[in-house]
Design an enzyme around this catalytic site. Structure first.
Site, short mmCIF file in Angstrom:
data_model
loop_
_atom_site.label_atom_id
_atom_site.label_comp_id
_atom_site.label_asym_id
_atom_site.label_seq_id
_atom_site.Cartn_x
_atom_site.Cartn_y
_atom_site.Cartn_z
N LYS A 1 28.39 -0.32 -11.62
CA LYS A 1 28.61 1.12 -11.64
C LYS A 1 30.01 1.37 -11.09
O LYS A 1 30.24 1.32 -9.88
CB LYS A 1 27.57 1.82 -10.75
N GLY B 1 32.72 0.79 -0.50
CA GLY B 1 32.94 2.23 -0.45
C GLY B 1 32.95 2.70 0.99
O GLY B 1 33.26 1.92 1.90
N SER B 2 32.60 3.95 1.20
CA SER B 2 32.69 4.49 2.56
C SER B 2 31.53 4.00 3.42
O SER B 2 30.45 3.66 2.91
CB SER B 2 32.66 6.01 2.51
N THR B 3 31.78 4.00 4.73
CA THR B 3 30.72 3.60 5.66
C THR B 3 29.53 4.55 5.54
O THR B 3 28.37 4.13 5.61
CB THR B 3 31.27 3.59 7.10
N GLY C 1 27.56 3.53 2.64
CA GLY C 1 27.01 2.21 2.95
C GLY C 1 25.74 2.31 3.77
O GLY C 1 24.76 1.60 3.53
N GLU D 1 30.98 -3.64 1.88
CA GLU D 1 32.37 -3.68 2.28
C GLU D 1 32.79 -2.22 2.43
O GLU D 1 32.92 -1.50 1.44
CB GLU D 1 33.18 -4.42 1.22
N CYS E 1 40.93 0.23 2.19
CA CYS E 1 39.99 0.13 3.31
C CYS E 1 40.60 -0.63 4.48
O CYS E 1 40.31 -0.34 5.64
CB CYS E 1 38.70 -0.55 2.86
#
Lengths: 318, 495, 280
Positions: free
Chosen positions: B199, B251-253, B256, B273, B307
């Protein structure tokens, strides 16, 4: 011993001895070779097109020290090269003269006569170029002689052996003495970066030479490989920048040897433009030490004007 | 000024130029974008069962690029079942040497079409063409080449571990390095014998779709690699699908954590990650001019949409002013503008949303009392742009020192001793990366030992290689991508 | 009228060029019935001397490239071998006419190159490592190429034996001087032609066709050869190689020329261990 102007003194120790100069030299920031090479590679990927390129190429002509430094140089050769220096392209009078002709001391009188009345300067090598391996008195005397013969500019060589063995006082003192002998002529100090080998050494030698009174710092004699390279040039520009920030004094720079194509020349100008800025984009502060570069630049200028790829047959070989 | 030919030479004012580079725009002729894209499932493009599409836009111009499918639950379900079928019937059992040759072929084809893919990446995401051409695309090819070589050597990777793939991997990737993040995920997954449902990020689907077409041309068996485009919801369907054996997310924390929650109690394998707020530490004995380049690259490369960006600069106090002066002078030479201009250094911000986030945090920086510096900069009128910015006088407690900005904004603080630098560097929930600049070798190694970060760059920054493992500590995620270690995520085993 | 074909001259491959032997000699290549199919250059000790010189000159540059780059080049060799598949098959058939076996050997050779290509950028991860020494030191062991390697190709393998060992030797950055099979020389020459068009820098691989027993002593005793791959040698030849190796302590490597292993790569490396303190 008289020191260079007091602005330069502001970064020097109060007492000039080998020991204090060694401390001065070691205080120069180190250079990371990988990082410097990467910076140069990034700048080399600049895409300079059309008007920007034409503008830069014309300036490159005006920045050239057209050079002949061969054992087989004769008055005839020097006169012909000087004619080319004044009128690089006989079919196009809009092409400006180069900055200077650069010759051996014995050729100075012929060069002088050939460029009389034009804007082209006479630069002479001196100090037992290219090795510099001679007594200081002899090297100073040679300098006095070329200035007497009419040289506007003097290109001297530093004692690389002295530098590499840590005799910084000798390197410094020689530059000071040669500068005195130059009187009104301006002094370029050749570091012979190919023999200094590391970028750390190049940075240190640059600072030492500028502190001692160099008007220009120059990469090479052209007799040793590698001669000028972009990473070495970048490091010298950075040293010049730091020197100006610390003392207010501007010093010029001249890469010499191995710059053969317009593409090379433009890369040097990009690095100059983005390290020292537009104030330095002038023959007063930057020169190319070159011989075959000129014709390649002329061919590129012609290509930009006509849209046709050029042949070497149409440009004079002097 | 005299032009009389008198005495030795004519006095002529030395010429000088103010040299600004003419625009050198990369042509987009090489790219052909479809009007409308379907999903890439079972080796071909198909209209989405959801019958929904959305628009992908060029962030530098706000121009419409294409319509892209929005995959719904039925679409994701179909993709997963094709991936399962391909795994069972063909890919999972295929000898490693043959898998290797498939992936080598893909690597070589990426090299052949590198320019086209780079231009497409720049159009869709806004990053400078110089970066997509010189960094992203070469790394994409290198990643496929590297992992291709592992496909038939897995028994050597981990002594005592009998390598077995997991099955179907669901992978959700971000918009900052769209094709490169695809390569980081897809290459090891395929090399280890898994099949993939990918995706891509909502705002940057186009290179994934071009890559999908490339895999078909390369003869990759249908169903091995599938692309379901869409937004967060689509990603959630992929992550939550019961027949997905492994989820990999970058992606973002915040997201996540949502995914980690979504998978709680399941035995789906997970690697994350996430975000970072990397400390970039410069000691007094650093090679200064190269450190400047490293710091600039660390925060302005890819507009700071990285990141592992070095977003917190810690300068040793005794060189602080000197270093900041050099930094400010260097910022003034950064060229911000048209990403397709080959001379652009800093491109467009990826989306309006991201621009708003950056602006909000920068405003907070100012109001919290940090001192902002921005070089003079002409920005285009259309598109999403932010001027490279630095803040001095930043305190640890400022929002700009704590929160990930994900933009071209550097927060500068000073330190006196290495211990203090470590304490401040590690004082964050993040732990992805860090930078150290010093001439002293033992100090580099001491700092590396003490920094709580998954990647430490010494006297360099933002260096990536397919053989070099990358991943974070703490809330920057877990699992490693790249290198031998990167294989573990896609193999059965004790982990 | 039938058309006359233009026959190929089979030359040596030294320093990226294709010279005849400086000795002016050649020898016949025979097929399985004993008929002469072609004449092939017969290398002399001076050719071998030149080959070693070129191999030495090329070694630093080859080792200085990234593993990725070397891997790409090995893969490219595979691409071009695949392109000339039929030529290789027919040349393998010269000594052994069975076409199916010949095809399988050529396929295996190409796949062998692809396999080794994939090691170039990851071998160090499997064979090198950090050492957890007791003390505040960073300590790492890394494989480095041994240098110039001489290879005696297995006489009874027209192609695969040569390719398999050559690839293993090249992976970590060694250069190689190959004594090709004496009874089956033609595929080795075609391989040289493929190498020259595959971005392999000149001197990295040098292939000498000739009388193996004549050349072995010169190779074995050469003071500027770091290692010899003797996996293709007979036991008598191995004996000679072992004795010659004594003079400069060459590494002599045996094994099975038709198998593949990263430990074959390791045989042609030296391990370098570096220490550095960790502290303020």
């Amino acid at each position: 011993m008289t020191l260079a102007p007091s602005a330069r003194q502001s970064i020097l120790p109060d007492r000039i001895t080998n020991s204090t100069l060694a401390s001065f030299v070691r205080s120069v920031p180190s250079v990371d070779e990988v990082g410097a090479t990467e910076r140069v590679a990034a700048l080399s990927s600049r895409s300079i097109k059309r008007d920007s390129k034409a503008e830069a190429l014309r300036l490159a002509v005006q920045m050239m020290d057209l050079t002949t430094l061969e054992g087989m140089d004769t008055p005839g050769k020097v006169i012909q090269m000087s004619a080319k220096a004044v009128h690089p392209d006989p079919t196009d009078s809009s092409i400006p003269s180069v900055a200077a002709v650069c010759v051996y001391p014995s050729m100075v009188p012929y060069a002088r006569q050939a460029v009389e009345g034009t804007s082209v300067k006479v630069a002479s090598v001196s100090t037992y170029f290219p090795s510099g391996q001679a007594d200081l008195g002899l090297r100073v005397a040679e300098t006095e002689a070329v200035v007497e013969a009419g040289a506007d500019e003097v290109d001297m060589v530093i004692s690389r052996g002295a530098f590499l063995s840590g005799d910084y006082f000798r390197v410094f003192d020689e530059i000071v003495k040669v500068k005195e002998a130059c009187r009104d002529a301006h002094l370029k100090v050749i570091l012979e970066t190919g023999e200094l080998q590391t970028l750390d050494n190049v940075r240190r030698a640059s600072m030492l030479a500028m502190a001692a009174g160099a008007d220009f710092i120059k990469t090479s004699t052209g007799k040793v490989t590698p001669a000028a390279t972009l990473p070495v040039t970048l490091v010298m520009f950075e040293a010049i920048r730091d020197f100006q920030a610390a003392t207010g004094v501007k010093v010029g720079m001249k890469p010499a040897g191995g710059i053969r194509t317009s593409k090379d020349a433009i890369r040097y100008l990009v690095v100059l433009n983005e390290t020292l800025g537009s104030e330095w984009m002038s023959p007063d502060w930057f020169r190319f030490g070159a011989s075959s570069l000129l014709n390649d630049v002329l061919m590129q200028i012609r290509w930009l004007e006509t849209g046709r790829y050029q042949s070497a047959d149409y440009f004079t070989k002097d | 000024m005299s032009t009389e030919l008198e005495g030795r030479k004519a006095d002529v004012v030395a010429p000088r130029i103010d040299w600004s580079y003419a625009t050198s725009r990369e042509s987009t002729d090489i790219v052909s974008i479809e009007k409308r894209y379907g999903l890439f499932v079972d080796g071909e493009f198909r209209a989405p069962k959801s019958r929904k599409h959305y628009e992908s836009v060029n962030p530098a111009t706000e121009e419409h690029l294409a319509e892209v499918a929005e995959a719904g639950p039925a679409d994701v379900d179909a993709a997963v079942s094709y991936a399962r079928e391909a795994y069972e019937s063909e890919w999972g059992a295929m000898p490693g040497a043959e898998r290797a040759k498939h992936i080598f072929r893909i690597a070589r084809m990426v090299q052949e079409r590198a320019r086209e893919l780079a231009v497409l990446e720049t159009l869709d995401g806004g990053k400078p063409i110089r970066e997509s051409r010189d960094v992203d695309l070469p790394q994409v090819a290198a990643n496929f080449f590297y992992y291709a070589g592992w496909a038939d050597k897995l028994e050597y990777a981990f002594p005592g571990l009998d390598p077995e793939p997991l099955g179907v991997a669901g992978q959700v990737i971000p918009w900052n390095f769209p094709l490169l993040m695809l390569a980081w995920k897809v290459a090891p997954a395929l090399a280890t014998g898994n099949t993939v449902v990918l995706k891509p990020a909502e705002t940057t689907p186009l290179t994934a779709l071009a890559f999908a077409e490339l895999t078909a041309e390369a003869g990759l068996p249908p169903g091995v690699f599938n692309v379901v485009t869409g937004a967060g919801e689509t990603g959630s369907h992929v992550v939550g699908h019961p027949d997905v054996d492994k989820v990999a997310f970058t992606g973002s924390t915040a997201v996540g954590k949502i995914i980690q929650h979504q998978l709680a109690g399941t035995d789906t394998r997970l690697s994350l990650e996430l975000g970072g707020k990397a400390a970039h530490v410069v000691f007094e004995d650093a090679p200064l001019d190269q450190a400047i380049e490293g710091v600039v690259n660390g925060i302005f490369f890819n507009q700071g949409h990285v990141c592992c960006a070095g977003s917190r600069l810690f300068v040793q106090e005794n060189i602080h002013d000197l270093f900041v002066d050099k930094l400010k002078a260097r910022l003034a030479t950064l060229r911000v503008g048209d990403p397709l201009d080959k001379n652009t250094d800093v491109g467009a911000i990826n989306s309006r949303e991201q621009l708003e986030r950056i602006t909000e945090l920068v405003d907070a920086g100012v109001s919290e009392g940090a001192e902002m510096f921005q070089p003079a900069c002409d920005l285009p009128s259309r598109g999403f742009w932010f001027v490279p910015t630095l803040f001095t006088g930043v305190a640890q407690s400022h929002r700009i020192a704590q929160e990930e900005i994900f933009g071209p904004v550097l927060s500068i603080m000073s330190f006196r001793t290495p211990e203090e630098a470590i304490e401040k560097a590690n004082n964050t929930p993040y732990g992805l990366s860090a930078g150290v600049w010093t001439s002293k070798g033992s100090r580099i190694l001491w700092m590396a030992d003490h920094l709580k970060a998954g990647v430490v760059w010494a006297n360099t920054y933002n260096k990536f290689d397919p053989s070099s493992p990358f991943g974070g500590y703490k809330e920057s995620g877990f699992g490693r991508e790249g290198g031998r270690h990167g294989l573990l995520s896609y193999l059965k085993g004790p982990r | 009228m039938s058309r006359l074909d233009v026959r190929k001259t089979y030359k040596l491959y030294i320093g990226g060029e294709f010279p005849r032997s400086e000795s002016g000699r050649s020898f016949p290549a025979l097929d399985s019935t004993g008929a002469v199919v072609a004449r092939v250059a017969r290398a002399s000790r001076k050719d071998l001397r030149d080959a070693v010189r070129h191999a030495r000159t090329a070694q630093a540059g080859w080792a200085g490239r990234s593993g990725y780059n070397r891997g790409q080049i090995l893969y490219r060799i595979a691409e071009l071998m695949e392109d000339r598949f039929e030529t290789f098959v027919s040349q393998v058939q010269v000594a052994d006419p069975d076409r199916r076996r010949a095809r399988r050997q050529v396929e295996a050779s190409i796949d062998m190159l692809v396999w080794y290509a994939g090691w170039a950028d990851k071998f160090a991860q499997v064979y090198g490592n950090l050492n957890p020494v007791a003390g505040p030191f960073f300590n790492i062991s890394a494989p480095e190429p041994t240098g110039v390697v001489g290879m005696v190709a297995a006489d009874d393998s027209a192609l695969l034996g040569l390719v398999a060992r050559m690839a293993a030797i090249l992976v970590p950055g060694n250069t190689v001087v190959v004594l090709a099979s004496e009874s089956r020389p033609m595929p080795a020459v075609t391989l040289a032609e493929v190498l020259e068009t595959s971005d392999v820098p000149g001197g990295v691989v040098n292939i000498l066709t000739g009388h193996t027993d004549e050349l072995i002593p010169w190779l074995a005793e050469h003071m500027d050869v770091n290692a010899v791959d003797a996996s293709g040698a007979t036991s008598d030849q191995r004996r000679l190689i072992d004795e010659g190796a004594v003079h400069n302590v060459k590494r002599v490597v045996g094994g099975d020329p038709l198998t593949r292993s990263p430990y074959t790569i390791a045989s042609f490396t030296e391990t370098k261990t570096v220490w550095h303190p960790k502290g303020l």
